[in-house]
Design a protein around this motif. Sequence first.
Motif, PDB file in Angstrom:
ATOM      1  N   LEU A 200       0.863  -1.181   0.000  1.00 37.82           N
ATOM      2  CA  LEU A 200       0.000   0.000   0.000  1.00 37.82           C
ATOM      3  C   LEU A 200       0.896   1.227   0.000  1.00 37.82           C
ATOM      4  O   LEU A 200       1.755   1.375   0.868  1.00 37.82           O
ATOM      5  CB  LEU A 200      -0.889  -0.013   1.247  1.00 37.82           C
ATOM      6  CG  LEU A 200      -1.746   1.214   1.521  1.00 37.82           C
ATOM      7  CD1 LEU A 200      -2.726   1.481   0.375  1.00 37.82           C
ATOM      8  CD2 LEU A 200      -2.496   1.043   2.838  1.00 37.82           C
ATOM      9  N   PHE A 201       0.717   2.077  -0.997  1.00 36.35           N
ATOM     10  CA  PHE A 201       1.533   3.281  -1.128  1.00 36.35           C
ATOM     11  C   PHE A 201       0.654   4.506  -0.942  1.00 36.35           C
ATOM     12  O   PHE A 201      -0.291   4.721  -1.696  1.00 36.35           O
ATOM     13  CB  PHE A 201       2.213   3.334  -2.500  1.00 36.35           C
ATOM     14  CG  PHE A 201       2.948   4.612  -2.765  1.00 36.35           C
ATOM     15  CD1 PHE A 201       4.006   5.007  -1.961  1.00 36.35           C
ATOM     16  CD2 PHE A 201       2.584   5.429  -3.810  1.00 36.35           C
ATOM     17  CE1 PHE A 201       4.682   6.195  -2.201  1.00 36.35           C
ATOM     18  CE2 PHE A 201       3.249   6.616  -4.073  1.00 36.35           C
ATOM     19  CZ  PHE A 201       4.306   6.998  -3.267  1.00 36.35           C
ATOM     20  N   PHE A 202       0.966   5.294   0.079  1.00 31.97           N
ATOM     21  CA  PHE A 202       0.275   6.563   0.304  1.00 31.97           C
ATOM     22  C   PHE A 202       1.070   7.652  -0.397  1.00 31.97           C
ATOM     23  O   PHE A 202       2.250   7.855  -0.097  1.00 31.97           O
ATOM     24  CB  PHE A 202       0.172   6.880   1.799  1.00 31.97           C
ATOM     25  CG  PHE A 202      -0.871   6.080   2.511  1.00 31.97           C
ATOM     26  CD1 PHE A 202      -2.168   6.542   2.598  1.00 31.97           C
ATOM     27  CD2 PHE A 202      -0.560   4.859   3.090  1.00 31.97           C
ATOM     28  CE1 PHE A 202      -3.145   5.802   3.250  1.00 31.97           C
ATOM     29  CE2 PHE A 202      -1.524   4.113   3.740  1.00 31.97           C
ATOM     30  CZ  PHE A 202      -2.817   4.586   3.817  1.00 31.97           C
ATOM     31  N   THR A 203       0.413   8.342  -1.331  1.00 26.34           N
ATOM     32  CA  THR A 203       1.098   9.419  -2.035  1.00 26.34           C
ATOM     33  C   THR A 203       1.467  10.523  -1.057  1.00 26.34           C
ATOM     34  O   THR A 203       0.869  10.659   0.008  1.00 26.34           O
ATOM     35  CB  THR A 203       0.233  10.006  -3.165  1.00 26.34           C
ATOM     36  OG1 THR A 203      -0.985  10.508  -2.615  1.00 26.34           O
ATOM     37  CG2 THR A 203      -0.061   8.966  -4.234  1.00 26.34           C
ATOM     38  N   PHE A 204       2.449  11.304  -1.437  1.00 28.69           N
ATOM     39  CA  PHE A 204       2.906  12.392  -0.580  1.00 28.69           C
ATOM     40  C   PHE A 204       3.428  13.525  -1.447  1.00 28.69           C
ATOM     41  O   PHE A 204       3.757  13.331  -2.606  1.00 28.69           O
ATOM     42  CB  PHE A 204       3.995  11.913   0.385  1.00 28.69           C
ATOM     43  CG  PHE A 204       5.208  11.344  -0.300  1.00 28.69           C
ATOM     44  CD1 PHE A 204       6.237  12.163  -0.733  1.00 28.69           C
ATOM     45  CD2 PHE A 204       5.309   9.980  -0.520  1.00 28.69           C
ATOM     46  CE1 PHE A 204       7.356  11.634  -1.366  1.00 28.69           C
ATOM     47  CE2 PHE A 204       6.416   9.437  -1.147  1.00 28.69           C
ATOM     48  CZ  PHE A 204       7.440  10.273  -1.574  1.00 28.69           C
ATOM     49  N   ALA A 205       3.498  14.693  -0.864  1.00 26.56           N
ATOM     50  CA  ALA A 205       4.081  15.856  -1.516  1.00 26.56           C
ATOM     51  C   ALA A 205       5.286  16.265  -0.678  1.00 26.56           C
ATOM     52  O   ALA A 205       5.133  16.855   0.382  1.00 26.56           O
ATOM     53  CB  ALA A 205       3.063  16.988  -1.617  1.00 26.56           C
ATOM     54  N   TRP A 206       6.475  15.901  -1.130  1.00 28.36           N
ATOM     55  CA  TRP A 206       7.656  16.155  -0.309  1.00 28.36           C
ATOM     56  C   TRP A 206       7.861  17.635  -0.048  1.00 28.36           C
ATOM     57  O   TRP A 206       8.368  18.021   0.991  1.00 28.36           O
ATOM     58  CB  TRP A 206       8.916  15.501  -0.895  1.00 28.36           C
ATOM     59  CG  TRP A 206       9.409  16.069  -2.201  1.00 28.36           C
ATOM     60  CD1 TRP A 206       9.228  15.548  -3.437  1.00 28.36           C
ATOM     61  CD2 TRP A 206      10.176  17.256  -2.379  1.00 28.36           C
ATOM     62  NE1 TRP A 206       9.813  16.330  -4.382  1.00 28.36           N
ATOM     63  CE2 TRP A 206      10.417  17.398  -3.761  1.00 28.36           C
ATOM     64  CE3 TRP A 206      10.678  18.234  -1.519  1.00 28.36           C
ATOM     65  CZ2 TRP A 206      11.133  18.459  -4.300  1.00 28.36           C
ATOM     66  CZ3 TRP A 206      11.389  19.300  -2.046  1.00 28.36           C
ATOM     67  CH2 TRP A 206      11.616  19.399  -3.427  1.00 28.36           C
TER      68      TRP A 206
ATOM     69  N   LEU B 122      -1.675  -1.200  -4.140  1.00 29.55           N
ATOM     70  CA  LEU B 122      -2.705  -0.162  -4.117  1.00 29.55           C
ATOM     71  C   LEU B 122      -2.060   1.170  -3.800  1.00 29.55           C
ATOM     72  O   LEU B 122      -1.243   1.276  -2.874  1.00 29.55           O
ATOM     73  CB  LEU B 122      -3.770  -0.483  -3.063  1.00 29.55           C
ATOM     74  CG  LEU B 122      -4.904   0.542  -2.934  1.00 29.55           C
ATOM     75  CD1 LEU B 122      -5.752   0.574  -4.201  1.00 29.55           C
ATOM     76  CD2 LEU B 122      -5.760   0.236  -1.725  1.00 29.55           C
ATOM     77  N   ILE B 123      -2.420   2.172  -4.569  1.00 33.37           N
ATOM     78  CA  ILE B 123      -1.959   3.536  -4.317  1.00 33.37           C
ATOM     79  C   ILE B 123      -3.120   4.309  -3.724  1.00 33.37           C
ATOM     80  O   ILE B 123      -4.192   4.388  -4.331  1.00 33.37           O
ATOM     81  CB  ILE B 123      -1.474   4.214  -5.616  1.00 33.37           C
ATOM     82  CG1 ILE B 123      -0.250   3.469  -6.169  1.00 33.37           C
ATOM     83  CG2 ILE B 123      -1.158   5.682  -5.369  1.00 33.37           C
ATOM     84  CD1 ILE B 123       0.174   3.924  -7.545  1.00 33.37           C
ATOM     85  N   LYS B 124      -2.921   4.834  -2.542  1.00 35.41           N
ATOM     86  CA  LYS B 124      -3.923   5.716  -1.909  1.00 35.41           C
ATOM     87  C   LYS B 124      -3.505   7.133  -2.252  1.00 35.41           C
ATOM     88  O   LYS B 124      -2.530   7.668  -1.726  1.00 35.41           O
ATOM     89  CB  LYS B 124      -3.953   5.486  -0.395  1.00 35.41           C
ATOM     90  CG  LYS B 124      -4.807   6.508   0.382  1.00 35.41           C
ATOM     91  CD  LYS B 124      -6.261   6.485  -0.024  1.00 35.41           C
ATOM     92  CE  LYS B 124      -7.112   7.389   0.844  1.00 35.41           C
ATOM     93  NZ  LYS B 124      -7.178   8.769   0.392  1.00 35.41           N
TER      94      LYS B 124
ATOM     95  N   ARG C 273      -0.085  -5.755   3.811  1.00 37.85           N
ATOM     96  CA  ARG C 273       1.098  -6.354   4.423  1.00 37.85           C
ATOM     97  C   ARG C 273       2.166  -5.306   4.708  1.00 37.85           C
ATOM     98  O   ARG C 273       2.769  -5.298   5.767  1.00 37.85           O
ATOM     99  CB  ARG C 273       1.706  -7.411   3.480  1.00 37.85           C
ATOM    100  CG  ARG C 273       0.920  -8.696   3.412  1.00 37.85           C
ATOM    101  CD  ARG C 273       1.602  -9.750   2.532  1.00 37.85           C
ATOM    102  NE  ARG C 273       2.975  -9.977   2.924  1.00 37.85           N
ATOM    103  CZ  ARG C 273       4.022  -9.886   2.079  1.00 37.85           C
ATOM    104  NH1 ARG C 273       3.844  -9.566   0.824  1.00 37.85           N
ATOM    105  NH2 ARG C 273       5.243 -10.130   2.499  1.00 37.85           N
ATOM    106  N   LYS C 274       2.434  -4.438   3.733  1.00 34.20           N
ATOM    107  CA  LYS C 274       3.485  -3.423   3.844  1.00 34.20           C
ATOM    108  C   LYS C 274       2.906  -2.076   3.433  1.00 34.20           C
ATOM    109  O   LYS C 274       2.106  -1.996   2.503  1.00 34.20           O
ATOM    110  CB  LYS C 274       4.657  -3.750   2.919  1.00 34.20           C
ATOM    111  CG  LYS C 274       5.197  -5.157   3.047  1.00 34.20           C
ATOM    112  CD  LYS C 274       6.191  -5.285   4.162  1.00 34.20           C
ATOM    113  CE  LYS C 274       6.672  -6.725   4.263  1.00 34.20           C
ATOM    114  NZ  LYS C 274       8.062  -6.874   4.514  1.00 34.20           N
ATOM    115  N   ILE C 275       3.333  -1.026   4.133  1.00 33.21           N
ATOM    116  CA  ILE C 275       2.845   0.315   3.847  1.00 33.21           C
ATOM    117  C   ILE C 275       4.036   1.211   3.559  1.00 33.21           C
ATOM    118  O   ILE C 275       4.999   1.245   4.332  1.00 33.21           O
ATOM    119  CB  ILE C 275       2.014   0.887   5.028  1.00 33.21           C
ATOM    120  CG1 ILE C 275       0.688   0.118   5.173  1.00 33.21           C
ATOM    121  CG2 ILE C 275       1.679   2.350   4.788  1.00 33.21           C
ATOM    122  CD1 ILE C 275       0.729  -1.068   6.021  1.00 33.21           C
ATOM    123  N   LEU C 276       3.953   1.939   2.451  1.00 33.69           N
ATOM    124  CA  LEU C 276       5.030   2.813   1.999  1.00 33.69           C
ATOM    125  C   LEU C 276       4.506   4.241   1.915  1.00 33.69           C
ATOM    126  O   LEU C 276       3.455   4.491   1.323  1.00 33.69           O
ATOM    127  CB  LEU C 276       5.522   2.341   0.628  1.00 33.69           C
ATOM    128  CG  LEU C 276       6.632   3.105  -0.059  1.00 33.69           C
ATOM    129  CD1 LEU C 276       7.928   3.029   0.748  1.00 33.69           C
ATOM    130  CD2 LEU C 276       6.858   2.535  -1.458  1.00 33.69           C
TER     131      LEU C 276
END
Length: 187
Positions: free
Chosen positions: A29-35, A76-78, A123-126
């Motif tokens: 699971l990848f949570f988008t971000f704005a660095w 999955l991209i959130k 399972r894994k969160i990024l």
Amino acid sequence: GIRDDLVTGVRVLFRSKSETVSSTEIDLLFFTFAWRNKLNANTPTTQQKRQLDKKVDELYRWLIDFCKSYPERKVLIKAKSERNEEYVAIQTRVLEAREKGDELENLSITFDADVEGLIVSSRKILSFSSTTLVEALLAGKEVGSPDFRSIMKSPFWNIFEGYDDLLHYIDSEKDLARWVFSEDEVR
């Protein structure tokens, strides 16, 4: 009592351990971000901004290549629904890959799914320097982040500074695969 609509930040903290345990349906699971938003107080130089942009672009490529290499794994991209160019970048990369003929049937994007439910089902969160990663740790999940430490030396950008053993830093496509799978599964 605590009203759910008033609670922000670490939502999982208010759940019992038994409520956060569930079967995993999502491998990554990848949570988008704005660095740029995350590093506001620690203004990067022009060179660092270019390096960060390159590193984030590489991360997006790694995610797409990961999906192509491991079609049996669900990713999955959130995404945030904001029209911020940093949030839209990964969506654009996925669309471009699909237009080039990459099926990527194991890759989905969601905007409004329940964050807590997504965490519990994964399972894994990024993500990057986010309380969402703290929530995932509280739910007993493994968390990862792109490795910006070589670019930004200051600890202020990293909410895990001094607690590096709590998350896995991703610095390459192989590193991403090694983190998600056991060593013998990496192709």
